[in-house]
Scaffold this active site. Structure first.
Site, mmCIF file in Angstrom:
data_model
loop_
_atom_site.group_PDB
_atom_site.id
_atom_site.type_symbol
_atom_site.label_atom_id
_atom_site.label_comp_id
_atom_site.label_asym_id
_atom_site.label_seq_id
_atom_site.Cartn_x
_atom_site.Cartn_y
_atom_site.Cartn_z
ATOM 1 N N GLY A 14 9.515 8.922 -1.308
ATOM 2 C CA GLY A 14 8.556 8.357 -0.369
ATOM 3 C C GLY A 14 9.375 8.257 1.112
ATOM 4 O O GLY A 14 9.466 7.316 1.827
ATOM 5 N N THR A 16 8.558 9.982 3.940
ATOM 6 C CA THR A 16 7.638 10.431 4.911
ATOM 7 C C THR A 16 7.710 9.564 5.883
ATOM 8 O O THR A 16 7.335 9.815 7.155
ATOM 9 C CB THR A 16 6.305 10.831 4.274
ATOM 10 O OG1 THR A 16 5.650 9.767 3.523
ATOM 11 C CG2 THR A 16 6.444 11.974 3.521
ATOM 12 N N ARG A 17 7.698 8.362 5.691
ATOM 13 C CA ARG A 17 7.696 7.293 6.646
ATOM 14 C C ARG A 17 8.272 5.950 6.246
ATOM 15 O O ARG A 17 9.146 5.755 5.412
ATOM 16 C CB ARG A 17 6.302 6.739 6.699
ATOM 17 C CG ARG A 17 5.549 5.979 5.641
ATOM 18 C CD ARG A 17 4.105 5.791 5.639
ATOM 19 N NE ARG A 17 3.698 5.040 4.797
ATOM 20 C CZ ARG A 17 2.619 4.748 4.552
ATOM 21 N NH1 ARG A 17 1.526 5.421 4.884
ATOM 22 N NH2 ARG A 17 2.280 3.580 3.781
ATOM 23 N N ASN A 92 12.869 5.093 -3.601
ATOM 24 C CA ASN A 92 12.283 4.057 -2.449
ATOM 25 C C ASN A 92 10.627 4.172 -2.377
ATOM 26 O O ASN A 92 9.953 3.154 -2.145
ATOM 27 C CB ASN A 92 12.589 4.705 -0.919
ATOM 28 C CG ASN A 92 11.586 4.116 0.098
ATOM 29 O OD1 ASN A 92 12.077 2.997 0.574
ATOM 30 N ND2 ASN A 92 10.875 5.148 0.664
ATOM 31 N N SER A 145 12.705 -6.171 -3.823
ATOM 32 C CA SER A 145 12.044 -6.939 -2.649
ATOM 33 C C SER A 145 12.600 -8.315 -3.001
ATOM 34 O O SER A 145 12.700 -8.730 -4.017
ATOM 35 C CB SER A 145 10.590 -6.769 -2.746
ATOM 36 O OG SER A 145 9.948 -7.863 -2.049
ATOM 37 N N TYR A 158 2.259 -6.534 -7.252
ATOM 38 C CA TYR A 158 3.608 -5.989 -6.504
ATOM 39 C C TYR A 158 4.530 -6.789 -6.823
ATOM 40 O O TYR A 158 5.620 -6.163 -7.320
ATOM 41 C CB TYR A 158 3.122 -6.158 -5.017
ATOM 42 C CG TYR A 158 4.264 -5.659 -4.157
ATOM 43 C CD1 TYR A 158 4.489 -4.293 -4.041
ATOM 44 C CD2 TYR A 158 5.141 -6.686 -3.579
ATOM 45 C CE1 TYR A 158 5.567 -4.055 -3.152
ATOM 46 C CE2 TYR A 158 6.181 -6.310 -2.608
ATOM 47 C CZ TYR A 158 6.393 -4.836 -2.575
ATOM 48 O OH TYR A 158 7.326 -4.374 -1.766
ATOM 49 N N THR A 161 6.045 -6.228 -10.192
ATOM 50 C CA THR A 161 6.738 -4.922 -10.330
ATOM 51 C C THR A 161 8.207 -4.784 -9.649
ATOM 52 O O THR A 161 9.092 -4.583 -10.227
ATOM 53 C CB THR A 161 5.978 -3.653 -9.908
ATOM 54 O OG1 THR A 161 5.784 -3.852 -8.338
ATOM 55 C CG2 THR A 161 4.732 -3.454 -10.610
ATOM 56 N N LYS A 162 8.287 -5.806 -8.586
ATOM 57 C CA LYS A 162 9.479 -5.617 -7.832
ATOM 58 C C LYS A 162 10.660 -6.534 -8.857
ATOM 59 O O LYS A 162 11.739 -6.139 -8.714
ATOM 60 C CB LYS A 162 9.345 -6.063 -6.484
ATOM 61 C CG LYS A 162 8.703 -5.200 -5.663
ATOM 62 C CD LYS A 162 9.452 -3.886 -5.425
ATOM 63 C CE LYS A 162 8.749 -2.822 -4.642
ATOM 64 N NZ LYS A 162 9.393 -1.685 -4.390
HETATM 65 P P1 NAD Z 1 5.419 2.304 3.673
HETATM 66 O O1 NAD Z 1 4.075 1.861 2.986
HETATM 67 O O2 NAD Z 1 5.846 2.327 4.993
HETATM 68 O O3 NAD Z 1 6.085 3.377 2.727
HETATM 69 C C1 NAD Z 1 6.091 3.695 1.282
HETATM 70 C C2 NAD Z 1 6.532 4.959 0.987
HETATM 71 O O4 NAD Z 1 6.019 4.913 -0.390
HETATM 72 C C3 NAD Z 1 5.415 6.089 1.684
HETATM 73 O O5 NAD Z 1 6.215 7.535 1.751
HETATM 74 C C4 NAD Z 1 4.247 6.505 0.703
HETATM 75 O O6 NAD Z 1 3.721 7.941 0.792
HETATM 76 C C5 NAD Z 1 5.204 6.368 -0.557
HETATM 77 N N1 NAD Z 1 4.367 6.295 -1.790
HETATM 78 C C6 NAD Z 1 3.291 5.075 -1.871
HETATM 79 N N2 NAD Z 1 2.289 5.412 -3.026
HETATM 80 C C7 NAD Z 1 3.081 6.572 -3.593
HETATM 81 C C8 NAD Z 1 2.590 7.310 -4.576
HETATM 82 N N3 NAD Z 1 1.787 7.056 -5.408
HETATM 83 N N4 NAD Z 1 3.326 8.465 -4.936
HETATM 84 C C9 NAD Z 1 4.418 8.879 -4.135
HETATM 85 N N5 NAD Z 1 4.918 8.098 -2.892
HETATM 86 C C10 NAD Z 1 4.133 7.056 -2.820
HETATM 87 O O7 NAD Z 1 6.318 1.136 2.885
HETATM 88 P P2 NAD Z 1 7.886 0.715 3.112
HETATM 89 O O8 NAD Z 1 8.066 -0.415 3.922
HETATM 90 O O9 NAD Z 1 8.667 1.931 3.828
HETATM 91 O O10 NAD Z 1 8.466 0.446 1.711
HETATM 92 C C11 NAD Z 1 9.408 1.209 0.992
HETATM 93 C C12 NAD Z 1 10.042 0.466 -0.165
HETATM 94 O O11 NAD Z 1 10.393 -0.610 0.097
HETATM 95 C C13 NAD Z 1 8.830 0.352 -1.172
HETATM 96 O O12 NAD Z 1 9.247 0.331 -2.617
HETATM 97 C C14 NAD Z 1 8.456 -1.182 -0.882
HETATM 98 O O13 NAD Z 1 8.038 -1.891 -1.794
HETATM 99 C C15 NAD Z 1 9.768 -1.633 -0.407
HETATM 100 N N6 NAD Z 1 9.815 -2.887 0.267
HETATM 101 C C16 NAD Z 1 9.252 -3.153 1.492
HETATM 102 C C17 NAD Z 1 9.285 -4.215 2.313
HETATM 103 C C18 NAD Z 1 8.743 -4.080 3.573
HETATM 104 O O14 NAD Z 1 8.769 -5.398 4.153
HETATM 105 N N7 NAD Z 1 8.461 -3.263 4.321
HETATM 106 C C19 NAD Z 1 9.644 -5.249 1.729
HETATM 107 C C20 NAD Z 1 10.417 -5.155 0.651
HETATM 108 C C21 NAD Z 1 10.284 -3.998 -0.435
#
Ligand code: NAD
Length: 250
Positions: A14, A16-17, A92, A145, A158, A161-162
């Site tokens: 993940g 890409t962003r 991630n 998370s 969600y 799973t976390k």
């Molecule tokens: P985001 O949505 O910007 O990025 C998520 C990434 O996961 C993307 O690159 C997306 O393409 C990839 N992804 C999603 N579904 C997928 C799939 N089926 N197959 C392959 N790739 C997939 O989110 P983020 O905020 O950068 O989150 C990254 C990680 O951190 C996640 O696991 C998220 O649960 C965790 N997280 C984020 C936050 C937050 O506040 N942003 C808080 C706690 C945990």
């Protein structure tokens, strides 16, 4: 000058962003050869090219849909051939899925979240262990998370799973430690990414105000923690869940 991760190879799913992209950039800038994944092959390639420029490092982008554990297994098998010297895995990729009132979440929606966040991550962890164990070790970082310890209304699947990922971290650390593999997790609070962008602005402002450090997190805050856990500075740390949440209380 020798950089912390010179000579290491890292996988960031993940990437890409958001958080994954910041992690990929930070690891590459620290000397690691980075493989990042995205759901779409072209998107992954484009992101890798951009991150390579941003970091001045070596970055490759590959397609991986984490929602299909069989595909993850096949991907990890290929990775073992193409990058047998895998030292670091940052699992991630994750999705918030379609939240909503508990009584209204469909089994299909809940299943998607479980498949991507739990089973997909599980398969990445298994594949990483299979590659790393014969080489004598490595470092794996999973993304849990703050939601794992607080629970979140309207995001029950969600958060569940976390919670599972946090427990998985503990089990894997116990089991893989004797094989030289460290397994830790990062528990971000609320980080400004596409995942949290749909939240109402007032809710985000309220969270920022409640955080002792007075702001939301940035992907770079999480990337700094990932670099620490991935590298040798954390050589005696395993089974740890590192909060990166500005002090938000569970
Ligand atoms: P985001 O949505 O910007 O990025 C998520 C990434 O996961 C993307 O690159 C997306 O393409 C990839 N992804 C999603 N579904 C997928 C799939 N089926 N197959 C392959 N790739 C997939 O989110 P983020 O905020 O950068 O989150 C990254 C990680 O951190 C996640 O696991 C998220 O649960 C965790 N997280 C984020 C936050 C937050 O506040 N942003 C808080 C706690 C945990």
């Amino acid at each position: 000058m020798l950089r912390e991760l010179d000579g290491r190879t890292a996988l960031v799913t993940g990437g890409t962003r958001g958080i994954g992209r910041a992690v990929a950039r930070r690891l590459a800038a620290s000397g690691a050869t980075v493989v990042l994944t995205g759901r779409d092959a072209q998107e992954a390639k484009n992101a890798a090219a951009d991150v390579a420029v941003e970091s001045g490092g070596t970055v490759t982008g590959l397609a991986l849909d984490q929602g299909d554990p069989a595909q993850v297994e096949a991907f990890m098998t290929t990775l073992a051939v193409e990058h047998p010297a895998l030292d670091i895995v940052i699992a991630n990729a994750g999705t918030m899925g379609r939240g909503g009132p508990l009584q209204e979440i469909t089994t299909a929606d809940a299943r998607t979240v479980v498949e991507v966040n739990l089973l997909g991550t599980f398969a990445v962890l298994q594949g990483a262990a299979r590659i790393m164990a014969p080489r004598g070790g490595g470092s794996i970082v999973l993304l849990t998370s703050l939601a794992a310890s607080t629970g979140v209304a309207f995001m029950a699947a969600y958060a569940a799973t976390k919670g599972a990922i946090a427990t998985l971290t503990l089990s894997a650390a116990q089991e893989l430690g004797p094989q030289g593999i460290r397994v830790n997790a990062i528990a971000p609070g609320v980080i400004e990414t596409d995942m949290t962008a749909p939240f109402p602005r007032e809710a985000l402002d309220d969270i920022a105000a409640r955080a002792p450090l007075g702001r939301l997190g940035l992907p770079e805050d999480v990337a700094a923690a990932a670099l620490f856990l991935a590298g040798d500075e954390a050589a005696y740390i395993t089974g740890h869940v590192l909060a990166v949440d500005g002090g938000l209380q569970p």
